[in-house]
Scaffold this active site. Structure first.
Site, PDB file in Angstrom:
ATOM      1  N   TYR A  80       0.855  -1.195   0.000  1.00  0.00           N
ATOM      2  CA  TYR A  80       0.000   0.000   0.000  1.00  0.00           C
ATOM      3  C   TYR A  80       0.886   1.239   0.000  1.00  0.00           C
ATOM      4  O   TYR A  80       0.648   2.190  -0.744  1.00  0.00           O
ATOM      5  CB  TYR A  80      -0.915   0.012   1.229  1.00  0.00           C
ATOM      6  CG  TYR A  80      -1.798   1.223   1.248  1.00  0.00           C
ATOM      7  CD1 TYR A  80      -2.997   1.243   0.532  1.00  0.00           C
ATOM      8  CD2 TYR A  80      -1.418   2.381   1.932  1.00  0.00           C
ATOM      9  CE1 TYR A  80      -3.784   2.378   0.500  1.00  0.00           C
ATOM     10  CE2 TYR A  80      -2.206   3.514   1.903  1.00  0.00           C
ATOM     11  CZ  TYR A  80      -3.396   3.506   1.194  1.00  0.00           C
ATOM     12  OH  TYR A  80      -4.168   4.634   1.157  1.00  0.00           O
ATOM     13  N   PHE A 132      -8.023  20.155 -24.706  1.00  0.00           N
ATOM     14  CA  PHE A 132      -8.499  18.787 -24.825  1.00  0.00           C
ATOM     15  C   PHE A 132      -9.772  18.717 -23.981  1.00  0.00           C
ATOM     16  O   PHE A 132      -9.912  19.467 -23.018  1.00  0.00           O
ATOM     17  CB  PHE A 132      -7.437  17.765 -24.366  1.00  0.00           C
ATOM     18  CG  PHE A 132      -7.943  16.363 -24.546  1.00  0.00           C
ATOM     19  CD1 PHE A 132      -8.145  15.865 -25.813  1.00  0.00           C
ATOM     20  CD2 PHE A 132      -8.268  15.571 -23.461  1.00  0.00           C
ATOM     21  CE1 PHE A 132      -8.678  14.593 -26.009  1.00  0.00           C
ATOM     22  CE2 PHE A 132      -8.792  14.303 -23.645  1.00  0.00           C
ATOM     23  CZ  PHE A 132      -8.999  13.807 -24.918  1.00  0.00           C
ATOM     24  N   THR A 133     -10.682  17.815 -24.350  1.00  0.00           N
ATOM     25  CA  THR A 133     -12.005  17.796 -23.696  1.00  0.00           C
ATOM     26  C   THR A 133     -11.894  17.799 -22.171  1.00  0.00           C
ATOM     27  O   THR A 133     -12.473  18.649 -21.487  1.00  0.00           O
ATOM     28  CB  THR A 133     -12.801  16.549 -24.143  1.00  0.00           C
ATOM     29  OG1 THR A 133     -11.975  15.397 -23.967  1.00  0.00           O
ATOM     30  CG2 THR A 133     -13.233  16.654 -25.578  1.00  0.00           C
ATOM     31  N   ASP A 223       1.349  18.927 -21.407  1.00  0.00           N
ATOM     32  CA  ASP A 223       0.579  17.690 -21.478  1.00  0.00           C
ATOM     33  C   ASP A 223       1.349  16.767 -22.416  1.00  0.00           C
ATOM     34  O   ASP A 223       1.363  16.950 -23.635  1.00  0.00           O
ATOM     35  CB  ASP A 223      -0.832  17.964 -22.010  1.00  0.00           C
ATOM     36  CG  ASP A 223      -1.672  16.685 -22.113  1.00  0.00           C
ATOM     37  OD1 ASP A 223      -1.095  15.580 -22.023  1.00  0.00           O
ATOM     38  OD2 ASP A 223      -2.901  16.797 -22.298  1.00  0.00           O
ATOM     39  N   LYS A 266      -1.555   6.384 -22.925  1.00  0.00           N
ATOM     40  CA  LYS A 266      -0.933   6.666 -24.220  1.00  0.00           C
ATOM     41  C   LYS A 266       0.585   6.653 -24.059  1.00  0.00           C
ATOM     42  O   LYS A 266       1.270   5.846 -24.671  1.00  0.00           O
ATOM     43  CB  LYS A 266      -1.380   8.032 -24.739  1.00  0.00           C
ATOM     44  CG  LYS A 266      -2.864   8.109 -25.068  1.00  0.00           C
ATOM     45  CD  LYS A 266      -3.265   9.515 -25.489  1.00  0.00           C
ATOM     46  CE  LYS A 266      -4.760   9.659 -25.656  1.00  0.00           C
ATOM     47  NZ  LYS A 266      -5.223   9.633 -27.034  1.00  0.00           N
ATOM     48  N   ARG A 389     -14.960  13.867 -33.420  1.00  0.00           N
ATOM     49  CA  ARG A 389     -14.209  14.958 -32.797  1.00  0.00           C
ATOM     50  C   ARG A 389     -14.705  16.249 -33.428  1.00  0.00           C
ATOM     51  O   ARG A 389     -14.150  16.748 -34.389  1.00  0.00           O
ATOM     52  CB  ARG A 389     -12.707  14.797 -32.999  1.00  0.00           C
ATOM     53  CG  ARG A 389     -12.121  13.589 -32.332  1.00  0.00           C
ATOM     54  CD  ARG A 389     -11.750  13.742 -30.868  1.00  0.00           C
ATOM     55  NE  ARG A 389     -12.858  13.766 -29.918  1.00  0.00           N
ATOM     56  CZ  ARG A 389     -12.696  13.501 -28.615  1.00  0.00           C
ATOM     57  NH1 ARG A 389     -11.521  13.196 -28.116  1.00  0.00           N
ATOM     58  NH2 ARG A 389     -13.714  13.560 -27.792  1.00  0.00           N
ATOM     59  N   PHE A 455     -20.567  13.549 -25.130  1.00  0.00           N
ATOM     60  CA  PHE A 455     -20.237  12.597 -26.201  1.00  0.00           C
ATOM     61  C   PHE A 455     -19.951  11.201 -25.665  1.00  0.00           C
ATOM     62  O   PHE A 455     -20.079  10.221 -26.377  1.00  0.00           O
ATOM     63  CB  PHE A 455     -19.035  13.102 -27.009  1.00  0.00           C
ATOM     64  CG  PHE A 455     -17.798  13.289 -26.175  1.00  0.00           C
ATOM     65  CD1 PHE A 455     -17.578  14.471 -25.497  1.00  0.00           C
ATOM     66  CD2 PHE A 455     -16.853  12.280 -26.068  1.00  0.00           C
ATOM     67  CE1 PHE A 455     -16.439  14.650 -24.711  1.00  0.00           C
ATOM     68  CE2 PHE A 455     -15.707  12.442 -25.307  1.00  0.00           C
ATOM     69  CZ  PHE A 455     -15.510  13.639 -24.619  1.00  0.00           C
TER      70      PHE A 455
HETATM   71  N1  F0G Z   1      -4.513  14.778 -22.644  1.00  0.00           N
HETATM   72  C1  F0G Z   1      -4.538  14.319 -23.896  1.00  0.00           C
HETATM   73  C2  F0G Z   1      -3.739  15.017 -24.962  1.00  0.00           C
HETATM   74  C3  F0G Z   1      -5.287  13.192 -24.211  1.00  0.00           C
HETATM   75  O1  F0G Z   1      -5.290  12.738 -25.463  1.00  0.00           O
HETATM   76  C4  F0G Z   1      -6.027  12.547 -23.195  1.00  0.00           C
HETATM   77  C5  F0G Z   1      -6.867  11.408 -23.487  1.00  0.00           C
HETATM   78  C6  F0G Z   1      -5.972  13.065 -21.899  1.00  0.00           C
HETATM   79  C7  F0G Z   1      -5.199  14.182 -21.661  1.00  0.00           C
HETATM   80  C8  F0G Z   1      -6.725  12.441 -20.776  1.00  0.00           C
HETATM   81  O2  F0G Z   1      -6.132  11.243 -20.423  1.00  0.00           O
HETATM   82  O3  F0G Z   1      -7.884   9.513 -20.936  1.00  0.00           O
HETATM   83  O4  F0G Z   1      -5.949   9.008 -19.439  1.00  0.00           O
HETATM   84  O5  F0G Z   1      -7.751  10.505 -18.684  1.00  0.00           O
HETATM   85  N2  F0G Z   1      -7.265  11.119 -24.639  1.00  0.00           N
HETATM   86  C9  F0G Z   1      -8.083   9.967 -24.955  1.00  0.00           C
HETATM   87  C10 F0G Z   1      -8.370   9.936 -26.425  1.00  0.00           C
HETATM   88  C11 F0G Z   1      -9.326   9.851 -24.141  1.00  0.00           C
HETATM   89  O6  F0G Z   1      -9.065   9.011 -26.848  1.00  0.00           O
HETATM   90  O7  F0G Z   1      -7.887  10.773 -27.185  1.00  0.00           O
HETATM   91  P1  F0G Z   1      -6.982   9.996 -19.837  1.00  0.00           P
END
Ligand code: F0G
Length: 482
Positions: A80, A132-133, A223, A266, A389, A455
């Site tokens: 832990y 980013f979203t 990022d 990623k 997108r 989405f």
């Molecule tokens: N920043 C970028 C540039 C991303 O592409 C993503 C995730 C995140 C942050 C958030 O990371 O999903 O681990 O919480 N992109 C995914 C996509 C969801 O399908 O492009 P996460």
């Protein structure tokens, strides 16, 4: 290696790995796909994976691990608190980024949550090359605002500019002037700018932008979720970078920032996330959030097995042979579709191939989600799951009207080391068929619309019987069984 040369034929990308474990795929007949899509509310996020042939939704958490990554999992030190795995991971990341402190998180958006929670106040502004979203949602949730200052040329769909993710330095200066540096929570630069087609940002631009931020005492955040593709592009496209190793370039980039965070779904070919922090005080100021929201400080919600795999995955990210695969396959797909006349985002970036839905289905009104409609149609025509997108991925304006996205795209992600070139050729073929039958595609409307990140889980329906007609046309060409 940038590219394998061929003797007597047009070169194609060649995988620098071989397959050791496989997963069987199935291709449902087209009419069954229509039923599945209806059940999923015409939202490709809501489909079951078993009903999909080519899952090109994302490259997040679905990249193939290497033999070395999998075998490293056996070393995982379960604890832990104080897991040796964590210290190994911290050491590896410190070696790569030159930053001492690691805050582990369960995935990328958790990093965004914590960074925003620490820096954003109601009314404050966050400068980004592009949002980013999830990174935007965390800022706005706290009453902050995002200023997207990507250069105008980054939004031009068809282009041959090598670094469309570059931020506009004049706009940055004007924004700081207007907002006042004290109201800017941080400047976030996104490597491999996701929402404009995985387009890279140059080292030079990152350097100039962070220099401006530093002159004003503004915190700089990278990022790095899509850094691996961006590294490939800096090495192959940016003047003066060809002789530098990926490791050197990574370090030069990291040296520009106060904070580097990443989705390890990623970056590192695994699952998880992390925030690297240079300054001890800043690190301590954020660590409480880890224990509150993620887990103890030495795992942050990640499984230690995944962390061990990631330690190898980070190292593999420093290997040009390994990080070339994604961009090369994407470039092949984009180039071939472009030759066939399909409007693609060019040049090919990282992450995936991007189709310009606004041009393909220009007969569908923006409020009926052209990219959402096209991506639904693509699942019907071949069992290919892409991701919308565009406007559907935006949040509505405060007055309830649609916020029309500046780019309207369908993304066909290429999870790394997953698909073969013949599968890529199949996708090219089906996209071309759909393009030639694009007049059959119609719009969508919401029947269930969540308020935030709609989405992901929203449900829609077709505005007419276009899906049935499209499926019948498809069957006429390919038969009932596919
Ligand atoms: N920043 C970028 C540039 C991303 O592409 C993503 C995730 C995140 C942050 C958030 O990371 O999903 O681990 O919480 N992109 C995914 C996509 C969801 O399908 O492009 P996460």
């Amino acid at each position: 290696m940038a590219e394998i040369k061929f003797y007597n034929r047009e070169p194609v990308p060649v995988e620098m790995h071989k397959v050791k474990i496989v997963q069987k795929l199935s291709l449902l007949p087209a009419r069954e796909r229509l039923n599945k899509l209806r059940e999923a509310g015409f939202n490709t996020f809501m489909l079951h994976n078993g009903d999909i042939f080519m899952d090109m939704l994302t490259d997040s958490g679905v990249n193939a691990m290497s033999d070395n990554m999998q075998s490293a999992m056996l070393r995982a030190d379960d604890a832990y608190a104080g897991s040796e795995t964590f210290y190994r991971m911290n050491e590896k990341l410190t070696g790569i980024f030159g930053m001492k402190y690691l805050l582990p998180t369960h995935q990328g958006r958790a990093c965004e949550h914590i960074i925003a929670q620490h820096f954003v106040k109601p009314g404050s502004c966050v400068i980004m090359n592009y949002h980013f979203t999830t990174s935007k949602a965390h800022v706005t949730r706290l009453g902050g605002r995002v200023e997207e200052l990507v250069k105008d040329e980054g939004l031009v769909v068809k282009s041959n500019l090598p670094f469309k993710g570059n931020i506009d330095l004049d706009k940055v200066k004007a924004c700081i002037e207007k907002e006042g540096a004290e109201n800017i929570a941080y400047m976030r630069l996104e490597a491999g700018t996701n929402l404009i087609g995985g387009q890279p940002i140059s080292y030079e631009n990152m350097k100039e932008a962070t220099d401006i931020a530093k002159q004003h005492g503004i915190v700089t955040v990278l990022d790095a979720s899509l850094l691996q593709d961006n590294l490939y592009f800096i090495k192959t496209r940016e003047a003066g970078m060809q002789d530098k190793s990926i490791r050197e370039i990574t370090r030069m980039i990291a040296d520009l920032f106060d904070i580097v965070y990443f989705s390890a779904r990623k970056f590192g070919f695994g699952r998880g996330g992390g925030i690297m922090v240079r300054d001890e005080e800043m690190f301590h100021a954020m660590e409480d959030y880890i224990t509150m929201f993620e887990g103890f400080l030495t795992y942050g919600g990640m499984s230690v097995k995944e962390m061990e795999a990631l330690i190898i995955g980070f190292e593999e990210t420093m290997d040009m042979d390994i990080i070339s695969q994604g961009p090369q396959f994407i470039n092949h797909c984009v180039t071939e579709l472009d030759k066939l006349g399909v409007p693609m985002v060019t040049p090919g970036g990282g992450l995936g191939a991007h189709i310009d839905a606004r041009q393909v289905v220009d007969h569908i009104p923006a409020e009926q989600y052209p990219a959402g409609s096209l991506v639904a149609a693509l699942y019907l025509c071949g069992g290919i799951r892409g991701m919308e997108r565009g406007t559907l991925s935006e949040e509505r304006n405060p007055d309830g009207t649609e916020h029309i996205a500046s780019v309207e795209m369908v993304r066909l992600a290429f999870p790394r080391r997953v698909f073969t070139l013949s599968q890529t050729e199949y996708v090219i073929d089906r996209v071309k068929w759909l393009y030639d039958h694009r007049h059959l595609i119609g719009g969508l409307k919401f029947v269930h619309e969540p308020k935030t990140l709609r989405f992901f889980t929203g449900k829609l329906e077709a505005v007419s019987d276009w899906p049935e007609k499209l499926v019948e046309a498809y069957i006429a060409d390919f038969g009932e069984d596919q």
